[in-house]
Scaffold this active site. Structure first.
Site, PDB file in Angstrom:
ATOM      1  N   HIS A 252       0.876  -1.166   0.005  1.00 11.16           N
ATOM      2  CA  HIS A 252      -0.112  -0.079  -0.008  1.00 11.16           C
ATOM      3  C   HIS A 252       0.907   1.125   0.166  1.00 11.16           C
ATOM      4  O   HIS A 252       1.936   1.263   0.792  1.00 11.16           O
ATOM      5  CB  HIS A 252      -0.698  -0.219   1.323  1.00 11.16           C
ATOM      6  CG  HIS A 252      -2.040   0.910   1.256  1.00 11.16           C
ATOM      7  ND1 HIS A 252      -1.703   2.308   1.675  1.00 11.16           N
ATOM      8  CD2 HIS A 252      -3.477   0.790   0.975  1.00 11.16           C
ATOM      9  CE1 HIS A 252      -3.002   2.843   1.660  1.00 11.16           C
ATOM     10  NE2 HIS A 252      -3.956   2.118   1.156  1.00 11.16           N
ATOM     11  N   ASP A 299      37.086  -1.947  16.471  1.00 15.37           N
ATOM     12  CA  ASP A 299      37.916  -2.679  15.599  1.00 15.37           C
ATOM     13  C   ASP A 299      37.628  -3.032  14.200  1.00 15.37           C
ATOM     14  O   ASP A 299      36.529  -2.197  13.865  1.00 15.37           O
ATOM     15  CB  ASP A 299      38.689  -4.013  16.595  1.00 15.37           C
ATOM     16  CG  ASP A 299      37.516  -4.986  16.449  1.00 15.37           C
ATOM     17  OD1 ASP A 299      36.194  -4.807  15.955  1.00 15.37           O
ATOM     18  OD2 ASP A 299      37.859  -6.135  17.041  1.00 15.37           O
TER      19      ASP A 299
HETATM   20  O1  1VU Z   1      -6.974   7.540  -3.575  1.00 13.06           O
HETATM   21  P1  1VU Z   1      -7.326   6.692  -4.694  1.00 13.06           P
HETATM   22  O2  1VU Z   1      -8.939   6.198  -4.563  1.00 13.06           O
HETATM   23  O3  1VU Z   1      -7.066   7.099  -6.064  1.00 13.06           O
HETATM   24  O4  1VU Z   1      -6.356   5.406  -4.672  1.00 13.06           O
HETATM   25  C1  1VU Z   1      -6.360   4.295  -3.647  1.00 13.06           C
HETATM   26  C2  1VU Z   1      -5.846   3.117  -3.945  1.00 13.06           C
HETATM   27  O5  1VU Z   1      -6.277   2.835  -5.386  1.00 13.06           O
HETATM   28  C3  1VU Z   1      -4.336   3.339  -3.969  1.00 13.06           C
HETATM   29  N1  1VU Z   1      -3.692   2.050  -3.745  1.00 13.06           N
HETATM   30  C4  1VU Z   1      -2.484   1.860  -4.824  1.00 13.06           C
HETATM   31  N2  1VU Z   1      -2.112   2.048  -5.853  1.00 13.06           N
HETATM   32  C5  1VU Z   1      -1.003   1.576  -6.393  1.00 13.06           C
HETATM   33  N3  1VU Z   1      -0.349   0.469  -5.959  1.00 13.06           N
HETATM   34  C6  1VU Z   1      -1.177  -0.168  -4.835  1.00 13.06           C
HETATM   35  N4  1VU Z   1      -0.659  -1.257  -4.418  1.00 13.06           N
HETATM   36  C7  1VU Z   1      -2.186   0.525  -3.882  1.00 13.06           C
HETATM   37  N5  1VU Z   1      -3.081   0.100  -3.172  1.00 13.06           N
HETATM   38  C8  1VU Z   1      -3.762   1.207  -3.002  1.00 13.06           C
HETATM   39  O6  1VU Z   1      -4.119   4.025  -3.002  1.00 13.06           O
HETATM   40  C9  1VU Z   1      -5.362   5.033  -2.582  1.00 13.06           C
HETATM   41  C10 1VU Z   1      -5.817   4.370  -1.154  1.00 13.06           C
HETATM   42  O7  1VU Z   1      -5.981   2.839  -1.147  1.00 13.06           O
HETATM   43  P2  1VU Z   1      -7.040   2.408   0.058  1.00 13.06           P
HETATM   44  O8  1VU Z   1      -6.625   2.668   1.441  1.00 13.06           O
HETATM   45  O9  1VU Z   1      -8.672   2.928  -0.657  1.00 13.06           O
HETATM   46  O10 1VU Z   1      -7.037   0.893  -0.042  1.00 13.06           O
HETATM   47  P3  1VU Z   1      -7.636   0.005  -1.384  1.00 13.06           P
HETATM   48  O11 1VU Z   1      -8.691  -0.783  -0.346  1.00 13.06           O
HETATM   49  O12 1VU Z   1      -7.910   0.543  -2.647  1.00 13.06           O
HETATM   50  O13 1VU Z   1      -6.619  -1.137  -1.490  1.00 13.06           O
HETATM   51  C11 1VU Z   1      -6.070  -1.985  -0.441  1.00 13.06           C
HETATM   52  C12 1VU Z   1      -5.357  -3.187  -1.279  1.00 13.06           C
HETATM   53  C13 1VU Z   1      -4.598  -3.932  -0.070  1.00 13.06           C
HETATM   54  C14 1VU Z   1      -6.456  -4.275  -1.755  1.00 13.06           C
HETATM   55  C15 1VU Z   1      -4.414  -2.488  -2.025  1.00 13.06           C
HETATM   56  O14 1VU Z   1      -3.580  -1.813  -1.392  1.00 13.06           O
HETATM   57  C16 1VU Z   1      -3.470  -3.775  -2.864  1.00 13.06           C
HETATM   58  O15 1VU Z   1      -4.181  -4.101  -3.859  1.00 13.06           O
HETATM   59  N6  1VU Z   1      -2.363  -3.938  -2.496  1.00 13.06           N
HETATM   60  C17 1VU Z   1      -1.524  -4.664  -3.710  1.00 13.06           C
HETATM   61  C18 1VU Z   1      -1.952  -6.310  -3.057  1.00 13.06           C
HETATM   62  C19 1VU Z   1      -1.104  -7.262  -3.938  1.00 13.06           C
HETATM   63  O16 1VU Z   1      -0.439  -6.799  -4.928  1.00 13.06           O
HETATM   64  N7  1VU Z   1      -0.808  -8.399  -3.121  1.00 13.06           N
HETATM   65  C20 1VU Z   1       0.145  -9.349  -3.669  1.00 13.06           C
HETATM   66  C21 1VU Z   1       1.418  -9.067  -3.229  1.00 13.06           C
HETATM   67  S1  1VU Z   1       1.998  -9.139  -1.662  1.00 13.06           S
HETATM   68  C22 1VU Z   1       2.740 -10.823  -1.807  1.00 13.06           C
HETATM   69  O17 1VU Z   1       2.532 -11.655  -2.814  1.00 13.06           O
HETATM   70  C23 1VU Z   1       3.361 -11.329  -0.510  1.00 13.06           C
HETATM   71  C24 1VU Z   1       4.801 -11.802  -1.100  1.00 13.06           C
END
Ligand code: 1VU
Length: 319
Positions: A252, A299
């Protein structure tokens, strides 16, 4: 003969001009156009366009098309432009690579997840070479980061890195650059439950750091999925940096600055290191070995740690 230079610490790794700082490694799901469109406003060091776990199985094709298109459009600036493909064992990695390699601009770094066996790195190397040959791609040589996400992957890590390094040195398509620890898959694999203390992954994290550093590679720590808890993130980030990790995965945008600060030497640390190095040189000139500085015995190992801090501060200053 095995030679061990006096500076055979990460000092040599950090002093290397090709070192790409990857403190905050931010995943952006390839299937989510809204998030992809935000990339230019994000200040992460490394942006990972994800084809793997952040993308639902029935959206893989959409993710490939989006990533292929966005690679040519997005201005990544000083961020490392990275793609995470699916694992070799998934059976769908070839489609990912083909979509990415059709793009008008190719990524600087490729992340290969869930590398469990040496054969997978060999298969990946051959597949990349074949596709580059088919697409007449000649000069592209990305950095490669391999992932450890299972118990067998942890046991086989040394063999995997050894083989990838040999292949890197014999003119293959990539330059082995780092290792990434996937804690959640790892916990699922060993039947552990992620806790706030992280004691269930402590051994694995230490082993991953030690093995990666033995090969002079960057090493990227686990993701914190509770992305609203920035205090806990600060704590785990400081802990990871102290353990020797060079960066941390984030999911995030709010996590990015917290991680970047933790993985950058503080002004106090830089001042401490600068003064220590100066004092060390003065003591050597006077023919003295160990000496006392701020109440501590100093050291050679402390000198090397101080040099790590200075080198990292110079690299980070360019970001
Ligand atoms: O303010 P806006 O509405 O314009 O934008 C939101 C949101 O779209 C944006 N945002 C991101 N932008 C780019 N990349 C991101 N990863 C990302 N996450 C959020 O930021 C603004 C605020 O977001 P939010 O607080 O409203 O959060 P959301 O509910 O939109 O999203 C939360 C999740 C967790 C779903 C989101 O952050 C996300 O999809 N993250 C990436 C998840 C991912 O890639 N998982 C797999 C990798 S981890 C792994 O494999 C472990 C080894």
């Amino acid at each position: 003969t095995v030679k061990r230079s006096l500076s055979s610490q990460p000092v040599d790794m950090l002093a290397n001009n090709s070192y790409i700082p990857r403190r905050a490694v931010l995943y952006v799901p390839g299937s989510d156009m809204k998030k992809l469109n935000k990339i230019q406003s994000l200040k992460a060091d490394c942006i990972v366009l994800d084809c793997e776990d952040g993308v639902a199985y029935n959206m893989k094709d959409v993710a490939r098309q989006n990533i292929g298109k966005m690679l040519g459009i997005i201005e990544f600036g000083i961020a490392d432009c990275t793609v995470r493909v699916n694992s070799v064992s998934s059976g769908i990695i070839e489609d990912d690579l083909k979509a990415v390699l059709k793009a008008s601009r190719l990524p600087q770094t490729v992340i290969l997840p869930k590398v469990d066996y040496v054969q997978e790195i060999e298969e990946f190397t051959a597949m990349l070479e074949d596709i580059c040959f088919q697409y007449k791609i000649e000069s592209w040589k990305p950095a490669l980061i391999t992932c450890v996400e299972t118990s067998i992957g942890l046991l086989n890590l040394q063999g995997v890195l050894q083989r990838a390094k040999e292949l890197s040195q014999t003119g293959c398509r990539y330059r082995l650059d780092g290792v990434l620890f996937g804690s959640d898959d790892f916990c699922a694999d060993i039947g552990a439950i992620r806790s706030k203390t992280g004691m269930e992954v402590f051994y694995a994290r230490q082993k991953v750091v030690t093995t990666a550093k033995a090969y002079r590679l960057q090493v990227i720590d686990m993701v914190d999925i509770d992305f609203h808890d920035l205090d806990a993130l600060k704590k785990t980030s400081i802990e990871g940096a102290g353990m020797g990790f060079t960066g941390k995965q984030v999911i995030h945008p709010a996590q990015v600055p917290v991680v970047q600060v933790a993985f950058s030497p503080s002004l106090e640390k830089v001042a401490w290191a600068t003064d220590l190095i100066r004092q060390f040189e003065d003591h050597v000139a006077a023919g003295k070995g160990a000496f006392t500085y701020h109440g501590q015995m100093i050291d050679m190992p402390l000198l090397l740690q101080a040099k790590n801090i200075i080198n990292m501060s110079k690299i980070v200053a360019q970001k």
